[in-house]
Design a protein around this motif. Sequence first.
Motif, PDB file in Angstrom:
ATOM      1  N   THR A 167      70.981  21.580 -12.387  1.00 20.99           N
ATOM      2  CA  THR A 167      72.198  22.272 -12.823  1.00 20.99           C
ATOM      3  C   THR A 167      72.405  22.103 -14.317  1.00 20.99           C
ATOM      4  OG1 THR A 167      73.249  21.975 -10.667  1.00 20.99           O
ATOM      5  CG2 THR A 167      74.693  22.418 -12.532  1.00 20.99           C
ATOM      6  N   ILE A 168      72.692  23.241 -14.976  1.00 23.20           N
ATOM      7  CA  ILE A 168      72.960  23.247 -16.406  1.00 23.20           C
ATOM      8  C   ILE A 168      74.447  23.542 -16.589  1.00 23.20           C
ATOM      9  CG2 ILE A 168      72.386  24.275 -18.624  1.00 23.20           C
ATOM     10  CD1 ILE A 168      69.764  25.245 -17.383  1.00 23.20           C
ATOM     11  N   ASN A 169      75.140  22.794 -17.385  1.00 25.46           N
ATOM     12  CA  ASN A 169      76.554  23.020 -17.690  1.00 25.46           C
ATOM     13  C   ASN A 169      76.677  23.765 -19.011  1.00 25.46           C
ATOM     14  OD1 ASN A 169      77.528  21.626 -15.399  1.00 25.46           O
ATOM     15  ND2 ASN A 169      77.158  19.657 -16.436  1.00 25.46           N
ATOM     16  N   PHE A 170      77.402  24.892 -18.972  1.00 26.35           N
ATOM     17  CA  PHE A 170      77.609  25.723 -20.154  1.00 26.35           C
ATOM     18  C   PHE A 170      79.081  25.641 -20.561  1.00 26.35           C
ATOM     19  CE2 PHE A 170      74.156  27.480 -17.711  1.00 26.35           C
ATOM     20  CZ  PHE A 170      73.184  27.784 -18.644  1.00 26.35           C
ATOM     21  N   THR A 171      79.334  25.523 -21.828  1.00 28.63           N
ATOM     22  CA  THR A 171      80.695  25.510 -22.356  1.00 28.63           C
ATOM     23  C   THR A 171      80.903  26.770 -23.182  1.00 28.63           C
ATOM     24  OG1 THR A 171      80.730  23.094 -22.423  1.00 28.63           O
ATOM     25  CG2 THR A 171      82.392  24.264 -23.739  1.00 28.63           C
ATOM     26  N   LEU A 172      81.884  27.585 -22.746  1.00 25.48           N
ATOM     27  CA  LEU A 172      82.163  28.868 -23.393  1.00 25.48           C
ATOM     28  C   LEU A 172      83.560  28.838 -24.007  1.00 25.48           C
ATOM     29  CD1 LEU A 172      81.625  31.909 -23.954  1.00 25.48           C
ATOM     30  CD2 LEU A 172      82.573  32.372 -21.671  1.00 25.48           C
ATOM     31  N   SER A 173      83.679  29.293 -25.251  1.00 24.52           N
ATOM     32  CA  SER A 173      84.981  29.397 -25.925  1.00 24.52           C
ATOM     33  C   SER A 173      85.164  30.832 -26.410  1.00 24.52           C
ATOM     34  CB  SER A 173      85.066  28.437 -27.110  1.00 24.52           C
ATOM     35  OG  SER A 173      85.039  27.083 -26.663  1.00 24.52           O
ATOM     36  N   ILE A 174      86.341  31.401 -26.095  1.00 24.72           N
ATOM     37  CA  ILE A 174      86.666  32.771 -26.498  1.00 24.72           C
ATOM     38  C   ILE A 174      88.045  32.767 -27.144  1.00 24.72           C
ATOM     39  CG2 ILE A 174      87.138  35.113 -25.690  1.00 24.72           C
ATOM     40  CD1 ILE A 174      85.146  34.721 -23.488  1.00 24.72           C
ATOM     41  N   THR A 175      88.208  33.559 -28.194  1.00 30.65           N
ATOM     42  CA  THR A 175      89.499  33.696 -28.859  1.00 30.65           C
ATOM     43  C   THR A 175      89.945  35.158 -28.791  1.00 30.65           C
ATOM     44  OG1 THR A 175      90.729  33.301 -30.906  1.00 30.65           O
ATOM     45  CG2 THR A 175      88.486  34.139 -31.131  1.00 30.65           C
ATOM     46  N   ASP A 176      91.262  35.381 -28.768  1.00 23.90           N
ATOM     47  CA  ASP A 176      91.845  36.729 -28.822  1.00 23.90           C
ATOM     48  C   ASP A 176      93.080  36.658 -29.717  1.00 23.90           C
ATOM     49  OD1 ASP A 176      91.841  39.569 -27.389  1.00 23.90           O
ATOM     50  OD2 ASP A 176      93.919  38.916 -27.567  1.00 23.90           O
ATOM     51  N   PRO A 177      93.128  37.481 -30.773  1.00 22.16           N
ATOM     52  CA  PRO A 177      94.256  37.375 -31.726  1.00 22.16           C
ATOM     53  C   PRO A 177      95.614  37.567 -31.065  1.00 22.16           C
ATOM     54  CG  PRO A 177      92.471  38.697 -32.653  1.00 22.16           C
ATOM     55  CD  PRO A 177      92.115  38.451 -31.213  1.00 22.16           C
ATOM     56  N   GLU A 178      95.683  38.440 -30.042  1.00 19.27           N
ATOM     57  CA  GLU A 178      96.980  38.699 -29.391  1.00 19.27           C
ATOM     58  C   GLU A 178      97.179  37.854 -28.146  1.00 19.27           C
ATOM     59  OE1 GLU A 178      95.734  41.834 -31.956  1.00 19.27           O
ATOM     60  OE2 GLU A 178      94.791  41.161 -30.092  1.00 19.27           O
ATOM     61  N   LEU A 179      96.199  36.961 -27.866  1.00 19.57           N
ATOM     62  CA  LEU A 179      96.245  36.108 -26.672  1.00 19.57           C
ATOM     63  C   LEU A 179      96.351  36.944 -25.399  1.00 19.57           C
ATOM     64  CD1 LEU A 179      98.625  33.254 -27.911  1.00 19.57           C
ATOM     65  CD2 LEU A 179      96.148  33.456 -28.178  1.00 19.57           C
ATOM     66  N   ASN A 180      95.698  38.106 -25.391  1.00 21.89           N
ATOM     67  CA  ASN A 180      95.660  38.924 -24.186  1.00 21.89           C
ATOM     68  C   ASN A 180      94.732  38.315 -23.151  1.00 21.89           C
ATOM     69  OD1 ASN A 180      95.645  41.619 -26.470  1.00 21.89           O
ATOM     70  ND2 ASN A 180      97.372  41.106 -25.173  1.00 21.89           N
ATOM     71  N   LEU A 181      95.005  38.635 -21.908  1.00 16.35           N
ATOM     72  CA  LEU A 181      94.110  38.207 -20.839  1.00 16.35           C
ATOM     73  C   LEU A 181      92.703  38.740 -21.109  1.00 16.35           C
ATOM     74  CD1 LEU A 181      94.713  38.209 -17.045  1.00 16.35           C
ATOM     75  CD2 LEU A 181      92.762  39.470 -17.929  1.00 16.35           C
ATOM     76  N   VAL A 182      91.700  37.877 -20.961  1.00 23.51           N
ATOM     77  CA  VAL A 182      90.312  38.266 -21.193  1.00 23.51           C
ATOM     78  C   VAL A 182      89.579  38.262 -19.853  1.00 23.51           C
ATOM     79  CG1 VAL A 182      88.145  37.696 -22.342  1.00 23.51           C
ATOM     80  CG2 VAL A 182      90.323  37.364 -23.535  1.00 23.51           C
ATOM     81  N   THR A 183      88.960  39.390 -19.559  1.00 20.63           N
ATOM     82  CA  THR A 183      88.141  39.511 -18.356  1.00 20.63           C
ATOM     83  C   THR A 183      86.692  39.209 -18.719  1.00 20.63           C
ATOM     84  OG1 THR A 183      89.609  41.167 -17.405  1.00 20.63           O
ATOM     85  CG2 THR A 183      87.388  41.065 -16.524  1.00 20.63           C
ATOM     86  N   LEU A 184      86.061  38.295 -17.950  1.00 25.34           N
ATOM     87  CA  LEU A 184      84.695  37.845 -18.239  1.00 25.34           C
ATOM     88  C   LEU A 184      83.798  38.107 -17.045  1.00 25.34           C
ATOM     89  CD1 LEU A 184      82.610  36.223 -19.947  1.00 25.34           C
ATOM     90  CD2 LEU A 184      83.494  34.152 -18.807  1.00 25.34           C
ATOM     91  N   ASN A 185      82.591  38.639 -17.337  1.00 30.75           N
ATOM     92  CA  ASN A 185      81.578  38.892 -16.313  1.00 30.75           C
ATOM     93  C   ASN A 185      80.303  38.187 -16.766  1.00 30.75           C
ATOM     94  OD1 ASN A 185      79.668  39.856 -14.567  1.00 30.75           O
ATOM     95  ND2 ASN A 185      80.140  42.020 -14.874  1.00 30.75           N
ATOM     96  N   VAL A 186      79.801  37.268 -15.940  1.00 27.72           N
ATOM     97  CA  VAL A 186      78.610  36.475 -16.290  1.00 27.72           C
ATOM     98  C   VAL A 186      77.449  36.924 -15.424  1.00 27.72           C
ATOM     99  CG1 VAL A 186      77.624  34.163 -16.480  1.00 27.72           C
ATOM    100  CG2 VAL A 186      80.086  34.536 -16.903  1.00 27.72           C
TER     101      VAL A 186
END
Length: 545
Positions: free
Chosen positions: A384-403
């Motif tokens: 198992t590999i652990n990935f750390t993801l960081s995302i920013t949004d200027p308006e702090l809108n909900l971010v939908t993520l598909n991996v």
Amino acid sequence: MFIVFSLMILISIMSPIAIGLLGEDENEIDLIVGISATGNAPTIGTLPNPLFVDIGVSKIINVRVNDSDNDILNVTWDWGDGSPLEVNTTVPAFVAIRVYNEHTWTPPIEYTQGAGGYNVSYELKVVVDDGNGNYAWRNTTILCVVPDNYGPASDIEGPSTIVAPADAVTFVAMANDTEGEPLTWTFILNDSVSDSVIGVYYTPASDPATWVWNNMTYVFGAEGYFNVTLFVSDAIGDNQTGLHNTSDRATVRSYLNKIPFVTNITVTPQSPIINETGYINVTYKIDVYDEEAEVMNATWDFDDGSPVRYNESGPMRITYTFYQSVNYTDTGEFNISFVVTDGRPGHEVYRWTVVYVNSTNLPPSVTGFSFNYSQGSFELPNVTINFTLSITDPELNLVTLNVSWGDGSPNEYYNLTDFIEGNVTLVISHAYSAVGQYMIQLWYTDNKSGLLNHSKYYNLTVKVEIPVPIIIERWSWWDYASLGLFALIPVLVVLRLYYVGRQRRLIEAQGMTLEEYRLIESERARQQEEALEHELARQMEDVKR
């Protein structure tokens, strides 16, 4: 002749004495007597003159008769109203006899309906004869009292609004007659040029002082101002005058109804942009007018999934301004539709406009996507590999993520909302079961429109391998032959045994037997071949996209 002449003189002398003896009224009718040679003429008493009677009420009248010859007398009554004669027969009348009869006088309806305050007169004639050719009679005037008659009250109501030439217009007509007599209703139309009768109706007698309705429907068939006058009479013929022919009037404007006038839709602001507040308020305005002052109903559809909205005007001939306001939180193209009607078929008026709502919203960005190999530069299968993801949004809108992990396993989906100091962090894990290089693809968006592209991708490559064991390469026959040139065969045997033992020890130091090592080498070669085929297939799929 001498005898007859002597009797006439005698009767004319004696009559005042006889009448005085009978005690009759002073308003007497002169006695008329006819005498023959066969006996004496009968006598008849006086009658009141005039004699007042009520309409339709039976009246008893009596007269006193006698005959000096004691003859049986016939008393004939002529009522003067065209009804049959009536005859009373007495017993021998030497002694005066009072003869009674009764009669009801009913004047023709034209003298009583819708008329009154006067008398209708008839001439009553009573004749008495003795059957021998001798007779006498008296006349009197019957005055049939027609009581006072009151004219009807009436009213007519037309439409309160303008009507169309083709409309069937209803007039509410009503009347009330004190005596409840039958009524004649006459409707007169005046078109500002001439009068014309548009309806004559009759209603039967009703209860006294009770309202009676006789509504009428009329189609004017032309534009203009019209007066409809209602005449209501409780009389007949020439008596339909004065108070007995009341009138009322209704004025109507007939006008070809026009569809409402409607301006175009005004949008404020004309180019709406959602700013940092997260929304934009847009105001829609439109002016409407109805020539006939009819109530107008409007319906709006804003093409944003919200319920339709409504406006309604008042019943006045003025321009009405309808407003609607919409708060937009999403960008897009919106087709705004508006329809207004005055309620008449075919009078729907439509207006459309297209509004483009934009935004200053900035897209999200990946600020970090990291992981560590346990083997330094690669990872082992099924680890198992652990990935750390960081995302920013200027308006702090909900971010939908598909991996997409790149190995055919199901995609993973996330909604990221927990921003800390402008960033949201997500830790995800995955293990690859086979050797190869895998491209992880992240697709993410804030589901907004605005500046730049809000649908973005981020890729990362992961390498999975099996490490190669450190071993001593086996000698070939040439090596042995070459060595034999410089040493003896026993020395060669000792050296061969030494190197074989050393190779086995090195493999066993790595936890494997020589046989296992050979199996791993074979499996490694197979997995490398499969990884290469998988990579080629993925690249072909990207080319198709």
